[in-house]
Design a protein around this motif. Structure first.
Motif, PDB file in Angstrom:
ATOM      1  N   PHE A   1       0.755  -1.262   0.138  1.00 34.70           N
ATOM      2  CA  PHE A   1      -0.042   0.248  -0.138  1.00 34.70           C
ATOM      3  C   PHE A   1       0.753   1.194   0.031  1.00 34.70           C
ATOM      4  CE2 PHE A   1      -2.557   3.187   2.372  1.00 34.70           C
ATOM      5  CZ  PHE A   1      -3.597   3.452   1.344  1.00 34.70           C
ATOM      6  N   ASN A   2       0.769   2.052  -0.936  1.00 32.29           N
ATOM      7  CA  ASN A   2       1.465   3.260  -1.236  1.00 32.29           C
ATOM      8  C   ASN A   2       2.849   3.028  -1.345  1.00 32.29           C
ATOM      9  OD1 ASN A   2      -0.474   5.375  -1.156  1.00 32.29           O
ATOM     10  ND2 ASN A   2      -0.444   5.396   1.331  1.00 32.29           N
ATOM     11  N   SER A   3       3.151   1.959  -2.010  1.00 28.97           N
ATOM     12  CA  SER A   3       4.585   1.262  -2.282  1.00 28.97           C
ATOM     13  C   SER A   3       5.607   2.490  -2.682  1.00 28.97           C
ATOM     14  CB  SER A   3       4.540   0.256  -3.243  1.00 28.97           C
ATOM     15  OG  SER A   3       6.060  -0.210  -3.478  1.00 28.97           O
ATOM     16  N   THR A   4       6.804   2.400  -2.073  1.00 25.98           N
ATOM     17  CA  THR A   4       7.654   3.337  -2.413  1.00 25.98           C
ATOM     18  C   THR A   4       9.076   2.685  -2.939  1.00 25.98           C
ATOM     19  OG1 THR A   4       8.595   3.422  -0.127  1.00 25.98           O
ATOM     20  CG2 THR A   4       7.303   5.264  -0.561  1.00 25.98           C
ATOM     21  N   SER A   5       8.567   1.556  -3.178  1.00 28.85           N
ATOM     22  CA  SER A   5       9.795   0.329  -3.263  1.00 28.85           C
ATOM     23  C   SER A   5       9.494  -0.646  -4.719  1.00 28.85           C
ATOM     24  CB  SER A   5      10.346  -0.257  -2.219  1.00 28.85           C
ATOM     25  OG  SER A   5      11.095  -1.669  -2.794  1.00 28.85           O
ATOM     26  N   ARG A   6      10.334  -0.554  -5.766  1.00 31.09           N
ATOM     27  CA  ARG A   6      10.066  -1.376  -6.689  1.00 31.09           C
ATOM     28  C   ARG A   6      10.209  -3.009  -6.367  1.00 31.09           C
ATOM     29  NH1 ARG A   6      12.827   0.883 -12.370  1.00 31.09           N
ATOM     30  NH2 ARG A   6      11.639   2.844 -12.526  1.00 31.09           N
ATOM     31  N   GLU A   7      11.145  -3.060  -5.383  1.00 29.78           N
ATOM     32  CA  GLU A   7      11.379  -4.576  -5.134  1.00 29.78           C
ATOM     33  C   GLU A   7      10.220  -5.000  -4.159  1.00 29.78           C
ATOM     34  OE1 GLU A   7      13.213  -8.124  -4.348  1.00 29.78           O
ATOM     35  OE2 GLU A   7      13.274  -6.554  -5.860  1.00 29.78           O
ATOM     36  N   LEU A   8       9.469  -4.201  -3.212  1.00 28.71           N
ATOM     37  CA  LEU A   8       8.458  -4.553  -2.542  1.00 28.71           C
ATOM     38  C   LEU A   8       7.258  -4.784  -3.578  1.00 28.71           C
ATOM     39  CD1 LEU A   8       7.361  -4.190   0.677  1.00 28.71           C
ATOM     40  CD2 LEU A   8       6.240  -2.212  -0.090  1.00 28.71           C
ATOM     41  N   SER A   9       7.181  -4.137  -4.582  1.00 30.97           N
ATOM     42  CA  SER A   9       6.131  -4.427  -5.392  1.00 30.97           C
ATOM     43  C   SER A   9       6.171  -5.497  -6.142  1.00 30.97           C
ATOM     44  CB  SER A   9       5.881  -3.217  -6.223  1.00 30.97           C
ATOM     45  OG  SER A   9       5.615  -1.676  -5.605  1.00 30.97           O
ATOM     46  N   ARG A  10       7.225  -5.761  -6.501  1.00 33.80           N
ATOM     47  CA  ARG A  10       7.593  -7.114  -7.020  1.00 33.80           C
ATOM     48  C   ARG A  10       7.330  -8.514  -6.232  1.00 33.80           C
ATOM     49  NH1 ARG A  10      11.087 -11.018  -7.585  1.00 33.80           N
ATOM     50  NH2 ARG A  10      12.411 -10.361  -5.880  1.00 33.80           N
ATOM     51  N   VAL A  11       7.706  -8.209  -4.992  1.00 37.19           N
ATOM     52  CA  VAL A  11       7.450  -9.373  -3.987  1.00 37.19           C
ATOM     53  C   VAL A  11       6.089  -9.450  -3.436  1.00 37.19           C
ATOM     54  CG1 VAL A  11       7.991 -10.037  -1.609  1.00 37.19           C
ATOM     55  CG2 VAL A  11       9.895  -9.098  -3.196  1.00 37.19           C
ATOM     56  N   ALA A  12       5.498  -8.299  -3.363  1.00 37.46           N
ATOM     57  CA  ALA A  12       3.993  -8.198  -2.849  1.00 37.46           C
ATOM     58  C   ALA A  12       3.003  -9.407  -3.764  1.00 37.46           C
ATOM     59  CB  ALA A  12       3.357  -6.909  -2.882  1.00 37.46           C
ATOM     60  N   ASN A  13       2.136 -10.092  -2.902  1.00 37.87           N
ATOM     61  CA  ASN A  13       0.997 -10.676  -3.907  1.00 37.87           C
ATOM     62  C   ASN A  13       0.112  -9.670  -4.524  1.00 37.87           C
ATOM     63  OD1 ASN A  13       1.487 -12.734  -0.954  1.00 37.87           O
ATOM     64  ND2 ASN A  13       1.697 -13.464  -2.921  1.00 37.87           N
ATOM     65  N   TYR A  14      -0.198  -8.713  -3.939  1.00 43.41           N
ATOM     66  CA  TYR A  14      -1.100  -7.597  -4.458  1.00 43.41           C
ATOM     67  C   TYR A  14      -0.422  -6.229  -4.285  1.00 43.41           C
ATOM     68  CZ  TYR A  14      -5.390  -5.164  -5.249  1.00 43.41           C
ATOM     69  OH  TYR A  14      -6.322  -4.029  -5.650  1.00 43.41           O
ATOM     70  N   ASN A  15      -0.618  -5.326  -5.147  1.00 41.46           N
ATOM     71  CA  ASN A  15      -0.482  -3.991  -5.200  1.00 41.46           C
ATOM     72  C   ASN A  15      -1.731  -3.197  -5.271  1.00 41.46           C
ATOM     73  OD1 ASN A  15       2.757  -3.259  -5.339  1.00 41.46           O
ATOM     74  ND2 ASN A  15       2.432  -5.177  -6.481  1.00 41.46           N
ATOM     75  N   CYS A  16      -1.598  -2.276  -4.287  1.00 35.59           N
ATOM     76  CA  CYS A  16      -3.128  -1.443  -4.408  1.00 35.59           C
ATOM     77  C   CYS A  16      -2.794  -0.463  -5.323  1.00 35.59           C
ATOM     78  CB  CYS A  16      -3.276  -0.762  -3.026  1.00 35.59           C
ATOM     79  SG  CYS A  16      -3.591  -1.888  -1.529  1.00 35.59           S
ATOM     80  N   LYS A  17      -4.103  -0.219  -5.950  1.00 35.47           N
ATOM     81  CA  LYS A  17      -3.911   0.568  -7.176  1.00 35.47           C
ATOM     82  C   LYS A  17      -4.205   2.249  -6.572  1.00 35.47           C
ATOM     83  CE  LYS A  17      -5.333  -2.946 -10.274  1.00 35.47           C
ATOM     84  NZ  LYS A  17      -5.230  -4.075  -9.022  1.00 35.47           N
ATOM     85  N   THR A  18      -4.757   2.342  -5.408  1.00 32.21           N
ATOM     86  CA  THR A  18      -5.400   3.841  -4.977  1.00 32.21           C
ATOM     87  C   THR A  18      -4.409   4.083  -3.412  1.00 32.21           C
ATOM     88  OG1 THR A  18      -7.134   2.636  -3.478  1.00 32.21           O
ATOM     89  CG2 THR A  18      -7.639   2.988  -5.925  1.00 32.21           C
ATOM     90  N   LYS A  19      -4.876   5.120  -3.231  1.00 34.56           N
ATOM     91  CA  LYS A  19      -4.181   5.586  -1.784  1.00 34.56           C
ATOM     92  C   LYS A  19      -5.298   5.575  -0.652  1.00 34.56           C
ATOM     93  CE  LYS A  19      -0.669   8.465  -3.704  1.00 34.56           C
ATOM     94  NZ  LYS A  19       0.476   7.594  -3.263  1.00 34.56           N
ATOM     95  N   ASP A  20      -6.333   4.723  -1.015  1.00 40.04           N
ATOM     96  CA  ASP A  20      -7.700   4.718  -0.025  1.00 40.04           C
ATOM     97  C   ASP A  20      -7.448   3.191   0.772  1.00 40.04           C
ATOM     98  OD1 ASP A  20      -9.815   4.236   1.202  1.00 40.04           O
ATOM     99  OD2 ASP A  20     -11.037   5.252  -0.455  1.00 40.04           O
ATOM    100  N   PHE A  21      -7.209   3.343   1.780  1.00 41.40           N
ATOM    101  CA  PHE A  21      -7.016   2.028   2.504  1.00 41.40           C
ATOM    102  C   PHE A  21      -8.157   1.022   2.541  1.00 41.40           C
ATOM    103  CE2 PHE A  21      -5.542  -0.556   6.109  1.00 41.40           C
ATOM    104  CZ  PHE A  21      -4.251  -0.537   6.152  1.00 41.40           C
ATOM    105  N   MET A  22      -9.230   1.539   2.151  1.00 45.26           N
ATOM    106  CA  MET A  22     -10.531   0.597   1.950  1.00 45.26           C
ATOM    107  C   MET A  22     -10.060  -0.434   0.746  1.00 45.26           C
ATOM    108  SD  MET A  22     -13.433  -0.030   3.185  1.00 45.26           S
ATOM    109  CE  MET A  22     -13.594   1.638   4.092  1.00 45.26           C
ATOM    110  N   GLU A  23      -9.080  -0.160   0.026  1.00 48.93           N
ATOM    111  CA  GLU A  23      -9.017  -1.096  -1.069  1.00 48.93           C
ATOM    112  C   GLU A  23      -8.234  -2.428  -0.189  1.00 48.93           C
ATOM    113  OE1 GLU A  23      -6.073  -1.838  -5.199  1.00 48.93           O
ATOM    114  OE2 GLU A  23      -6.254   0.208  -4.189  1.00 48.93           O
ATOM    115  N   VAL A  24      -7.310  -1.947   0.734  1.00 52.19           N
ATOM    116  CA  VAL A  24      -6.844  -3.147   1.496  1.00 52.19           C
ATOM    117  C   VAL A  24      -7.844  -4.064   1.951  1.00 52.19           C
ATOM    118  CG1 VAL A  24      -5.353  -3.709   3.461  1.00 52.19           C
ATOM    119  CG2 VAL A  24      -4.675  -1.646   2.073  1.00 52.19           C
ATOM    120  N   TYR A  25      -8.805  -3.315   2.725  1.00 46.00           N
ATOM    121  CA  TYR A  25      -9.815  -4.123   3.642  1.00 46.00           C
ATOM    122  C   TYR A  25     -10.553  -5.118   2.376  1.00 46.00           C
ATOM    123  CZ  TYR A  25     -14.502  -4.932   5.445  1.00 46.00           C
ATOM    124  OH  TYR A  25     -15.580  -5.591   5.726  1.00 46.00           O
ATOM    125  N   GLN A  26     -10.840  -4.379   1.232  1.00 43.35           N
ATOM    126  CA  GLN A  26     -11.672  -5.093   0.280  1.00 43.35           C
ATOM    127  C   GLN A  26     -10.859  -6.413  -0.393  1.00 43.35           C
ATOM    128  OE1 GLN A  26     -12.361  -1.688  -2.344  1.00 43.35           O
ATOM    129  NE2 GLN A  26     -14.148  -1.261  -1.515  1.00 43.35           N
TER     130      GLN A  26
END
Length: 216
Positions: free
Chosen positions: A183-208
């Motif tokens: 969420f709000n990724s500041t790292s390409r490596e984090l984004s690569r490792v993550a199972n899911y990358n949020c597309k918005t800056k709304d934390f509700m996307e994490v909940y959903q």
């Protein structure tokens, strides 16, 4: 898969600011003096993490701790973070916050969002005055070292946990939990490792997303 525990980073994830160390310096007008150089020296490998922490904390020696606590009352949560986390808690998830920042936001979210567990570094105070000391609970890049105690506390296995973070320091968490959300990724490596990358800056996307994967 039924997940039971959510492990969250704080700075830049639950909150909009990136570093609690830097936040204090900026609010006190100290960042441009020397503090930013300490951070640069640490990332350049010129000083170790303990030295970095002690140099930072020395700026605040003798200060009334209530002044620091007041500074953190103005920190804003990410959009819908509080609501989303409250909804997750209501759904029965255990909540743990893991931070290499200072205790003030972990203490605040534990009270305001009813977190089950928090761990962070802590400025040392005596008679409500900061001593210049720091109790280092988690070094930079070592958040994953808190996981064994967290899993034991809640009686769960690593694959039953979800991790949520924004920076390279969260990569070890992502690698040692069952599912990871950037969420709000500041790292390409984090984004690569993550199972899911949020597309918005709304934390509700994490909940959903958590609701979606927990029902599969």
């Amino acid at each position: 898969m039924r997940y039971k525990l959510i492990i969250l980073d704080i700075d830049g994830t639950i909150t909009t600011h990136i570093s609690s160390w830097r936040y204090i310096h900026e609010k006190l007008g100290l960042w441009q003096d020397r503090a930013f150089r300490y951070q640069e020296d640490f990332f350049a490998g010129k000083i170790d993490y303990k030295k970095f922490c002690l140099l930072d904390a020395a700026h605040w020696k003798g200060m009334d701790e209530s002044k620091i606590i007041k500074i953190f009352k103005s920190v804003r949560y990410s959009r819908n973070a509080k609501l989303s986390i409250e909804k997750l808690k209501a759904r029965g998830f255990k909540l743990a916050a893991v931070s290499t920042g200072l205790q003030y936001m972990p203490d605040r979210i534990k009270k305001e969002m009813n977190f089950d567990y928090t761990i962070s570094n802590r400025l040392v105070s005596k008679n409500d005055n900061l001593t210049g000391g720091v109790a280092i609970k988690l070094a930079h890049g070592a958040k994953h070292k808190a996981l064994a105690a967290i899993f034991k506390k809640f009686g769960i296995r690593p694959h039953e946990a979800i991790s949520v973070g924004d920076s390279e320091g969260d990569i070890p968490l992502f690698k040692e939990t069952g599912y990871s959300i950037a969420f709000n990724s500041t790292s390409r490596e984090l984004s690569r490792v993550a199972n899911y990358n949020c597309k918005t800056k709304d934390f509700m996307e994490v909940y959903q997303k958590i609701m979606e994967i927990n029902e599969l």
